[in-house]
Design an enzyme around this catalytic site. Structure first.
Site, PDB file in Angstrom:
ATOM      1  N   GLU A   1      -0.803  -8.513   1.476  1.00  0.00           N
ATOM      2  CA  GLU A   1       0.014  -9.359   2.255  1.00  0.00           C
ATOM      3  C   GLU A   1       1.252  -9.579   1.364  1.00  0.00           C
ATOM      4  OE1 GLU A   1      -0.270 -10.551   5.149  1.00  0.00           O
ATOM      5  OE2 GLU A   1      -2.347  -9.877   5.452  1.00  0.00           O
TER       6      GLU A   1
ATOM      7  N   GLU B   1      14.042  -9.987  -1.809  1.00  0.00           N
ATOM      8  CA  GLU B   1      13.389 -11.175  -1.526  1.00  0.00           C
ATOM      9  C   GLU B   1      13.580 -11.990  -2.777  1.00  0.00           C
ATOM     10  OE1 GLU B   1       9.064 -11.388  -2.027  1.00  0.00           O
ATOM     11  OE2 GLU B   1       8.930 -12.905  -0.236  1.00  0.00           O
TER      12      GLU B   1
ATOM     13  N   CYS C   1       6.747 -16.713   1.832  1.00  0.00           N
ATOM     14  CA  CYS C   1       6.672 -15.054   2.155  1.00  0.00           C
ATOM     15  C   CYS C   1       7.485 -15.045   3.373  1.00  0.00           C
ATOM     16  CB  CYS C   1       5.725 -14.323   1.824  1.00  0.00           C
ATOM     17  SG  CYS C   1       4.319 -15.355   2.708  1.00  0.00           S
TER      18      CYS C   1
HETATM   19  P1  NDP Z   1       2.885 -11.069  -8.631  1.00  0.00           P
HETATM   20  O1  NDP Z   1       2.868 -10.117  -7.463  1.00  0.00           O
HETATM   21  O2  NDP Z   1       3.367 -10.513  -9.781  1.00  0.00           O
HETATM   22  O3  NDP Z   1       1.545 -12.218  -8.718  1.00  0.00           O
HETATM   23  C1  NDP Z   1       0.642 -12.174  -7.661  1.00  0.00           C
HETATM   24  C2  NDP Z   1      -0.940 -12.048  -8.255  1.00  0.00           C
HETATM   25  O4  NDP Z   1      -1.013 -10.992  -8.707  1.00  0.00           O
HETATM   26  C3  NDP Z   1      -1.043 -13.106  -9.492  1.00  0.00           C
HETATM   27  O5  NDP Z   1      -2.387 -13.569  -9.422  1.00  0.00           O
HETATM   28  C4  NDP Z   1      -0.833 -12.221 -10.672  1.00  0.00           C
HETATM   29  O6  NDP Z   1      -1.427 -12.486 -11.686  1.00  0.00           O
HETATM   30  C5  NDP Z   1      -1.468 -11.011 -10.151  1.00  0.00           C
HETATM   31  N1  NDP Z   1      -1.044  -9.638 -10.880  1.00  0.00           N
HETATM   32  C6  NDP Z   1       0.086  -9.425 -11.562  1.00  0.00           C
HETATM   33  N2  NDP Z   1      -0.006  -8.061 -12.107  1.00  0.00           N
HETATM   34  C7  NDP Z   1      -1.035  -7.602 -11.750  1.00  0.00           C
HETATM   35  C8  NDP Z   1      -1.466  -6.345 -11.864  1.00  0.00           C
HETATM   36  N3  NDP Z   1      -0.907  -5.440 -12.614  1.00  0.00           N
HETATM   37  N4  NDP Z   1      -2.647  -6.177 -11.224  1.00  0.00           N
HETATM   38  C9  NDP Z   1      -3.334  -6.716 -10.598  1.00  0.00           C
HETATM   39  N5  NDP Z   1      -2.960  -8.125 -10.466  1.00  0.00           N
HETATM   40  C10 NDP Z   1      -1.707  -8.672 -10.995  1.00  0.00           C
HETATM   41  O7  NDP Z   1       3.869 -12.297  -8.342  1.00  0.00           O
HETATM   42  P2  NDP Z   1       4.813 -13.026  -9.277  1.00  0.00           P
HETATM   43  O8  NDP Z   1       4.006 -14.587  -9.483  1.00  0.00           O
HETATM   44  O9  NDP Z   1       5.290 -12.307 -10.544  1.00  0.00           O
HETATM   45  O10 NDP Z   1       6.173 -13.081  -8.388  1.00  0.00           O
HETATM   46  C11 NDP Z   1       6.866 -12.290  -8.328  1.00  0.00           C
HETATM   47  C12 NDP Z   1       7.701 -12.212  -6.974  1.00  0.00           C
HETATM   48  O11 NDP Z   1       6.784 -11.855  -6.298  1.00  0.00           O
HETATM   49  C13 NDP Z   1       8.379 -13.477  -6.563  1.00  0.00           C
HETATM   50  O12 NDP Z   1       9.691 -13.774  -7.078  1.00  0.00           O
HETATM   51  C14 NDP Z   1       8.340 -13.133  -5.070  1.00  0.00           C
HETATM   52  O13 NDP Z   1       9.544 -12.429  -4.923  1.00  0.00           O
HETATM   53  C15 NDP Z   1       7.246 -12.342  -4.886  1.00  0.00           C
HETATM   54  N6  NDP Z   1       5.944 -13.016  -4.381  1.00  0.00           N
HETATM   55  C16 NDP Z   1       5.813 -12.946  -3.004  1.00  0.00           C
HETATM   56  C17 NDP Z   1       4.791 -13.810  -2.694  1.00  0.00           C
HETATM   57  C18 NDP Z   1       4.377 -13.651  -1.198  1.00  0.00           C
HETATM   58  O14 NDP Z   1       3.593 -14.427  -0.658  1.00  0.00           O
HETATM   59  N7  NDP Z   1       4.963 -12.651  -0.406  1.00  0.00           N
HETATM   60  C19 NDP Z   1       3.856 -14.734  -3.382  1.00  0.00           C
HETATM   61  C20 NDP Z   1       4.350 -14.715  -4.959  1.00  0.00           C
HETATM   62  C21 NDP Z   1       5.284 -13.734  -5.249  1.00  0.00           C
HETATM   63  P3  NDP Z   1      -0.641 -13.385 -12.861  1.00  0.00           P
HETATM   64  O15 NDP Z   1      -0.291 -14.758 -11.886  1.00  0.00           O
HETATM   65  O16 NDP Z   1      -1.726 -13.490 -13.882  1.00  0.00           O
HETATM   66  O17 NDP Z   1       0.580 -12.907 -13.093  1.00  0.00           O
END
Ligand code: NDP
Length: 486
Positions: free
Chosen positions: A260, A393, A294
């Site tokens: 997602e 986004e 999102c």
């Molecule tokens: P991420 O995609 O980085 O984080 C989402 C989850 O993935 C968190 O639990 C994160 O852990 C984990 N994660 C990060 N890096 C890895 C990896 N290499 N392997 C496996 N898991 C990983 O989103 P961000 O929080 O950095 O947000 C960045 C951007 O993403 C936002 O600005 C937005 O644009 C988008 N976003 C979109 C969402 C949606 O619902 N569509 C939700 C959140 C973000 P950790 O928290 O430890 O980094």
């Protein structure tokens, strides 16, 4: 914002205890990882608690626990699994107030939305999975074949911070209901609410190993889950970039993924729409949870004949998005989740204005509280549909408005996106709105304000993801299909 007043606001007077353990194999357990994650209140910028940073060894232990109990859990009769989940629902319901307050503190969601959406929605979703878990197994025949669905196995769930418990629940409840076992890694920014869920898991007495919690950095814990040979399905919500990385890790061992991801959804307002309602609903949707949603309709497409009128309504509605402390009743817009998120969003506003967009509301110089990661509700008009602010986004309170001249052009602009998660269409003629909705390359469309349905399939076309969550479709995501010939 007056820091002293915010810090002593009644909503913040109960301290949140540090957590020092992970939940593995049915008990609170010391982590192998030695680091800690500090959790900040984005309104006061103060640290409010710490949780452990687990590591790959912790993931190994959690996956082993989940694998060991998969056989007995998946073999339970539907009514027995439903009874377990119902006890979890009761234990979590008792914590609803705490959940709302915790999310208001670790994320900054205003209390009204924190109560209704951040706490209320996951409870609704869990209840829906109690019911689905209890239904008799659904099978059908194709010629001489009996077609059955069997739980896929151990699910690795990796979740983001914007709707922290809802996104956990969409995965954990669906997986458990279908007979899978789970290892969860919540987001580093908002891990506290996951601890409340596992307090409830513990109290409900779910069989040991069925649900496991490993907090820690995505690059360590998330990556270890995605690469683990005994994780049968990786279910991820977050950014498209990390979704792609997880897909690569899973592809190396041919494991299933459900993704997602991001969105840049279009709100299409045709010239015969109830303009005031369409624009006001659209503005509220774009700025929900400070735009960190999102599915947010972040591109408003308006027929040129109503464009100026729509901009005036949008400016008025954006001005009503009062910034402030999430615990103050009048607050509509809380802070962004982190200083980094605020810097990113401000960068996008700067880029939009430099690219020729016209500022209708908010902007970089609009007044904001002097503490906390706030950005004012910002509306940019005359935005080029190909420009960065119309394509990427932003994940903050920034709405772009784009005019169009025909239904065909509106559909073309709406589909001019690498994303396809949600959207909306408004028209006085429902058949016309439905025709436009059918042409939009997106996983969901709301026509004339149709309400969010937590039982409907949720997910995206294109780079918004793979697979569907929620309701029956979400349940089926956690099944493998088997054909038995007789
Ligand atoms: P991420 O995609 O980085 O984080 C989402 C989850 O993935 C968190 O639990 C994160 O852990 C984990 N994660 C990060 N890096 C890895 C990896 N290499 N392997 C496996 N898991 C990983 O989103 P961000 O929080 O950095 O947000 C960045 C951007 O993403 C936002 O600005 C937005 O644009 C988008 N976003 C979109 C969402 C949606 O619902 N569509 C939700 C959140 C973000 P950790 O928290 O430890 O980094």
């Amino acid at each position: 914002m007056d820091l002293a007043a915010a810090a002593t606001h009644p909503g913040r007077t109960t301290p949140i205890a540090d957590r020092t353990q992970l939940y593995i194999g049915g008990s609170w357990t010391a982590p192998h990882g030695t680091g800690v994650i500090a959790v900040e209140d984005p309104t006061t910028e103060q640290l409010i608690a710490h949780v452990p940073a687990g590591d790959a060894v912790d993931v190994d232990r959690a996956v082993a626990a989940a694998k060991a109990v998969f056989g007995p859990w998946s073999a339970l009769a539907p009514a027995e699994r439903a009874a377990h989940l119902d006890r979890l629902h009761a234990a979590l319901s008792a914590r609803a107030g705490d959940i709302a307050t915790t999310v208001a503190r670790e994320l900054g969601t205003p209390m009204k939305i924190a109560t209704k959406v951040q706490a209320g929605l996951p409870l609704t979703v869990l209840k829906s999975y109690v019911e689905l878990a209890g239904q008799p197994e659904s099978t059908h025949t194709v010629g001489n074949s009996l077609i059955v669905g069997e739980p896929v196995g151990v699910v690795g769930a990796i979740t983001p911070w914007n709707y922290p418990l809802h996104q956990i629940m969409a995965k954990v409840a669906g997986a458990l209901a279908a007979g899978c076992t789970v290892v969860l890694k919540p987001a580093d920014l908002t891990p506290l609410v996951a601890y409340l869920l596992f307090d409830a898991v513990d109290e409900a007495g779910l069989p040991p190993g069925v649900a496991n919690l490993v907090t820690g950095p995505g690059s360590v814990v998330g990556a270890a889950i995605a690469a683990h040979p005994d994780v049968d399905l990786v279910s991820f919500t977050g950014s498209t970039a990390v979704g792609a990385r997880i897909s690569h890790l899973a592809a190396d061992r041919i494991a299933r993924v459900a993704l997602e991801l991001g969105g840049k959804s279009a709100n299409v307002i045709l010239e015969d729409a109830d303009l005031r309602r369409a624009v006001k609903t659209g503005v509220a949707n774009a700025f929900l949870n400070s735009g960190q949603t999102c599915t947010a309709w972040t591109r408003m497409l308006v027929h040129r004949s109503r464009y100026d009128e729509a901009l005036a309504i949008a400016a008025e509605a954006a001005a009503g998005q009062t910034l402030g402390d999430p615990f103050d009743e009048g607050t509509r817009l809380g802070p962004l989740a982190s200083a980094a998120q605020r810097a990113t969003v401000r960068g996008y506003i700067e880029q939009g204005l430099a690219g020729g967009a016209r500022l209708i509301a908010g902007g970089l110089d609009a007044p904001v509280p002097d503490r906390g990661h706030f950005v004012a509700a910002t509306v940019l008009a005359d935005v080029d549909p190909d420009s960065v602010v119309a394509q990427e986004e932003i994940f903050g309170p920034v709405l772009v408005v784009i005019p169009f001249d025909s239904d065909d052009e509106a559909v073309a602009i709406a589909n001019n996106s690498r994303y396809g998660l949600a959207g909306a269409v408004w028209s006085g003629d429902e058949d016309r709105a439905l025709a436009v909705a059918r042409r939009m390359r997106t996983g969901a469309v709301d026509v004339n304000g149709g309400a969010f349905n937590p039982l409907a399939p949720f997910g995206g076309f294109k780079q918004s993801g793979i697979g569907r969550e929620l309701g029956r479709h979400g349940f089926d995501e956690f099944l493998e299909t088997k054909a038995i010939q007789r």
